[in-house]
Structures are given as C-alpha cells and as structure tokens.
Design a protein around this motif. Structure first.
Motif, short mmCIF file in Angstrom:
data_model
loop_
_atom_site.label_atom_id
_atom_site.label_comp_id
_atom_site.label_asym_id
_atom_site.label_seq_id
_atom_site.Cartn_x
_atom_site.Cartn_y
_atom_site.Cartn_z
N ALA A 17 1.44 -0.93 -8.31
CA ALA A 17 2.78 -0.89 -6.78
C ALA A 17 3.79 -1.47 -7.52
O ALA A 17 4.22 -2.48 -7.48
N ILE A 18 4.76 -0.44 -8.76
CA ILE A 18 6.31 -0.87 -9.22
C ILE A 18 6.79 0.14 -8.79
O ILE A 18 6.67 1.21 -9.01
N ALA A 19 7.86 -0.33 -8.56
CA ALA A 19 9.21 0.66 -7.88
C ALA A 19 10.53 0.22 -8.59
O ALA A 19 10.16 -0.79 -8.15
N GLY A 60 1.08 -0.98 0.21
CA GLY A 60 -0.15 0.13 -0.18
C GLY A 60 1.36 1.32 -0.28
O GLY A 60 -0.21 2.07 0.16
N SER A 61 2.43 1.23 0.37
CA SER A 61 3.15 2.59 0.38
C SER A 61 4.12 2.77 -1.04
O SER A 61 4.95 3.63 -1.27
N VAL A 62 2.92 1.75 -2.28
CA VAL A 62 4.03 1.84 -3.32
C VAL A 62 2.50 2.55 -4.56
O VAL A 62 1.98 1.97 -4.46
N GLU A 82 8.49 1.70 7.23
CA GLU A 82 8.21 1.12 8.44
C GLU A 82 9.05 0.54 8.68
O GLU A 82 9.76 0.01 8.14
N THR A 83 9.03 0.52 10.32
CA THR A 83 10.57 0.31 10.81
C THR A 83 10.40 -0.62 12.44
O THR A 83 9.20 -0.59 12.86
N PHE A 84 11.01 -2.16 11.81
CA PHE A 84 10.52 -2.75 12.75
C PHE A 84 11.52 -3.96 13.62
O PHE A 84 12.78 -3.36 13.02
N ASN A 89 18.79 -3.04 4.86
CA ASN A 89 18.09 -3.51 5.63
C ASN A 89 16.44 -3.29 5.34
O ASN A 89 15.94 -3.85 6.09
N LEU A 90 16.64 -2.83 3.83
CA LEU A 90 15.21 -2.36 3.16
C LEU A 90 15.02 -3.99 2.86
O LEU A 90 15.34 -4.59 2.50
N VAL A 91 13.61 -4.09 4.13
CA VAL A 91 12.66 -4.97 3.17
C VAL A 91 11.37 -4.94 2.58
O VAL A 91 10.41 -4.30 3.77
N VAL A 92 10.81 -5.69 1.83
CA VAL A 92 9.44 -5.02 1.55
C VAL A 92 8.50 -6.38 1.48
O VAL A 92 8.73 -7.59 1.46
N SER A 93 7.19 -6.56 1.04
CA SER A 93 5.84 -7.61 1.57
C SER A 93 6.43 -8.71 0.62
O SER A 93 6.84 -8.74 -0.73
N THR A 94 6.20 -10.19 0.53
CA THR A 94 6.38 -10.95 0.07
C THR A 94 5.27 -10.69 -1.34
O THR A 94 4.91 -11.79 -2.30
N GLY A 95 4.22 -9.64 -1.05
CA GLY A 95 3.39 -9.58 -2.37
C GLY A 95 3.78 -8.80 -3.11
O GLY A 95 3.41 -8.78 -4.40
N PHE A 96 5.63 -9.11 -2.85
CA PHE A 96 6.21 -8.09 -4.19
C PHE A 96 6.44 -9.35 -5.29
O PHE A 96 7.07 -10.00 -4.15
#
Length: 448
Positions: free
Chosen positions: A99-101, A56-58, A68-70, A109-116
């Motif tokens: 949602a393409i970038a 949702g953020s792309v 977000e940071t976790f 440490n950049l991690v994206v959702s498994t929806g990508f």
C-alpha cells in the motif's frame, strides 16, 4: 528495451541495493525526507470534514483507489495524518506492505491512516523520483527485512527512516522520473486492458450460466411464463419450484456460544468456514474440535456433496464439499444445504452462482445489501428446474464453456502478473542505477 549501464560503479554498502553508479550517493530516508510531519490535532473542530484514506484502499501501482468522508468526531482514531502534494504514503504494516502511493494535488482535508508513514521529500530529492524509489521492489524488500512481529509484522517510522536509498544528482532524478513516467504508463495501459478483459470474461461466465439455467440449451423448445419476474420465460417442461421444496436439509452454523474459538484444539475434527469456501479449497485451515464437541455438534457436520454458502459479509461465495473431505462441522458463518432426489448438487451450485438467484436474494436480504443471508432468505428463492437428465446435460455444457473462459481468465491473470513484475523490475533497475536512462529520456523529451 535494451538500455546501457553506467561506466563506473561502486559498492552501495546495502546488500539489497548492490552496486550503484560511482557518482551516486547512498542516503538514509531521513536525510532526504521528513517523516510524519503533519497530524490533525486533537483540538480539531468536531464538525471538521475530512477525506480519509485507509490502508486497505491503497495498492502499489494503482495508488489510492477509494476514500471515505467523515467529520472529525466520527472519524476513526487512526485518521490523523495529513498529507501534502509530493508526499509518498508508505504502509508500515506488512499485511498491506504494497500500500504505497504518491500524493498529487490532494484536497486540503486529505487524511490517511496512522498505519502509513508519510514521507515528504526535502530539497535533495525530487518528488517524482521519490515516488519511484519508495515503490521499487528494492525498497519494499528492505522494509520486509526490517519488519518485526509475528501475528502483525510491521516496521516503525524510525526504522523506515534508516533505510538507505540510492540518490543520483537532481538532473538525473528528473530524467529517471520522466523515463519511468512514460514506460510505466505504457505498462499500466496494458495491465488495464487485461483487467478489462477479466471483467468481460466474468460477465460472459455469469451470462452463460444464467442463460443456461433459465432457458436450457435448445433454442426451439416451447417456453412458458414462469410467473416470477426475475426468471421470465422458461422451458415449458421445466418445473418452477421454491428452493425449500427441492432440499433434503438446510442448516445454519452453530449459534452464539455453541462454538467459540476457545473450544478449538490442535487436531481432531475440522471446523469449516469462509476460509475454505471462498477459495473452494477444503485442504487448508487449522481449526479443530475434539471428539466430545463433535458429537455435541454433529447436526452441523458436513459430507461429500453438501453445498456450503457463505452467509455473512461475502455472500455469493459457494463451494460443494468434495467426497473425500475430512470429517468436521460448519462454523456460524456458513449455511449447509443438502439437495433432494430431484436436484443435482452440482446443478444447484451452478444455479446459486447465477445472477438470477443473486437478484432474488438481493431483493429479500436484509436492507438489500447482501450483508447477511439466512435460511429464510434462501427459502424465498424460486428456481426453474429441468428433469435430472437435462440437468446433467446442462452441467456438461457449462463445464465445457466455463473451462474455456477460465483458461482465458488464467492467461489474462498471468499476463497481469508478468506485466507487474516487468514494471517493478524496470523501476528497481532505474532507481538503483542498473540501467542508464539519461540519453533515452532526453530523446523522448526532444521528440515530445
């Protein structure tokens, strides 16, 4: 801009792509890129801090808009795919298909959702070209055609890997990427200008409403201190009254098990919710209850002139019920308000949209987050109320002024849509070889 075509073309073998330059190749994504190479292992230290990107953020064109940071132990289970410089992240979920970038110099440490799907270009394709090839309408259309599922259409990584891409020689890839960098940057600047205009128009609209409902239209009218900090001075002949004294009735939607989705039927009495209030469109929606349930919940019924307020998650979304509305009730995410004799429903709707009311509500809402509004919160609001005749005059003024602003807003939105269409068409034409940008790119490079 008029650009030449290539001299010779051939059939690409892909209907969506059409003809491509004779010396270009057609290659499946898997032949020119790897997919989903890096995943955070489950053995990752629980305290490892990651920067997470959800679908949702792309957005297409804007790229990654927020993160977000976790710590690993607190991160969502879908926060697993690591990305590297030059990768392109492509949503495999059709709901978020655009949602393409492209990823440029990301933190480690950049991690994206498994929806990508993480597409990592190999030697045959330049990252700069891949960025455009994978965000072109041609590629997006190919993803759409391969998406499966009814309620949650998606494409799996293996199907995405089989989509064929036009692949020019590397030197042409660089020329195309350079050309598109320059041209899309110009278009993006124009889009940004229109988006800035939209923001200014929204601020102007809010300011116009807020000033009218607190100061009236006569600049020479005597003023008085309202006694309420967020109202300030108001016309001396206006009443300063708690909202609850101006209402004939206020009702929150049915609570708990009184209304659940299991009770919905295919036709009967409508169930109104945020689906109708947010767009202010009471013709849409397909939730119904039967006659017996309607009689049981009739205290929550709606009628023309009622004001419905979204009270959970999206406060500030307000709609007035049209006179010809289908009989029905509100759901638990709405509050229904009916005005008394001294207040126009349309005038109250305008006041509720003003920053004056929003500021009051934000001060008394739970946690000040505006996440939840209840009847008690509404009762805490104080309004400055003009006589009924003056309310009608203010409404006529606001109708005229907001119509002008809304027209400008519509023109700006149309301009943005056209610019985005132009951007997509230009990208698609360049990455499929419908235009030959080599000489243009060389001229631009020489002039730089």
């Amino acid at each position: 801009m008029s650009l030449p075509r290539y001299l010779q073309y051939k059939d690409s073998g892909a209907v969506i792509v059409g003809a491509v330059p004779h010396h270009w190749q057609m290659k499946p994504v898997k032949a020119v890129a790897s997919i989903n190479d890096d995943v955070l292992p489950e053995t990752t230290e629980p305290t490892y801090e990651l920067t997470y990107v959800d679908i949702g953020s792309v957005s297409l064109g804007s790229g990654i808009e927020s993160t977000e940071t976790f710590t690993f132990k607190d991160a969502p289970s879908r926060a697993r795919r690591l990305v590297r410089d030059g990768d392109v992240i492509v949503s495999t979920v059709r709901t978020y298909l655009k949602a393409i970038a492209s990823i440029v110099e990301p933190p480690e440490n950049l991690v994206v959702s498994t929806g990508f799907a993480i597409v990592r270009p190999l030697d045959m394709i330049a990252p700069g070209f891949a960025k455009y090839a994978l965000q072109s309408p041609t590629f997006v259309d190919a993803v759409i055609s391969r998406s499966t599922g009814v309620s949650y259409p998606a494409i799996n990584a293996s199907d995405l890997a089989r989509i064929a891409l036009p692949v020019p020689p590397r030197d042409e890839q660089s020329a195309i990427a350079s050309f598109l960098n320059r041209e899309t940057s110009k278009i993006d600047s124009l889009i940004a200008e229109q988006e800035k205009l939209l923001k200014l128009l929204a601020e102007k609209r809010q300011a116009t409403i807020s000033h009218a409902v607190t100061h009236g239209l006569n600049p020479d009218v005597p003023m008085k201190d309202s006694g309420v900090a967020w109202l300030g001075n108001v016309p001396a002949h206006w009443r300063v009254v708690p909202l609850k004294r101006l209402l004939a009735d206020v009702k929150a939607g049915p609570f708990g098990s009184a209304l659940t989705k299991e009770m919905y039927v295919s036709s009967g009495y409508r169930v109104y919710g945020q689906e109708q209030v947010i767009p202010a469109d009471f013709s849409i929606g397909d939730y119904y209850i039967d006659d017996s349930k309607y009689r049981e919940l009739q205290q929550y019924s709606v009628r023309g002139g009622d004001i419905l307020i979204s009270c959970v998650g999206t406060f500030g979304k307000i709609a007035i019920v049209p006179e010809n509305v289908e009989p029905g009730i509100i759901n638990p995410r709405l509050i229904r308000v009916r005005v008394g004799a001294s207040l126009s429903g349309r005038y109250l709707e305008a006041v509720l949209r003003s920053s004056v009311v929003f500021e009051q509500l934000s001060m008394v809402s739970r946690g000040g987050t505006m996440d939840v509004i209840n009847i008690g919160t509404l009762n805490a609001v104080t309004l400055a109320v003009p006589p009924m005749r003056e309310q009608e005059g203010l409404l006529a003024f606001l109708d005229e002024e907001t119509t002008k602003l809304d027209q400008l807003k519509s023109e700006a939105e149309n301009a943005i849509d056209l610019l985005k269409e132009r951007r997509g068409a230009l990208i698609s034409a360049a990455v499929t070889g419908k235009i030959d940008v080599r000489e243009h790119a060389s001229a631009l490079a020489a002039a730089a």
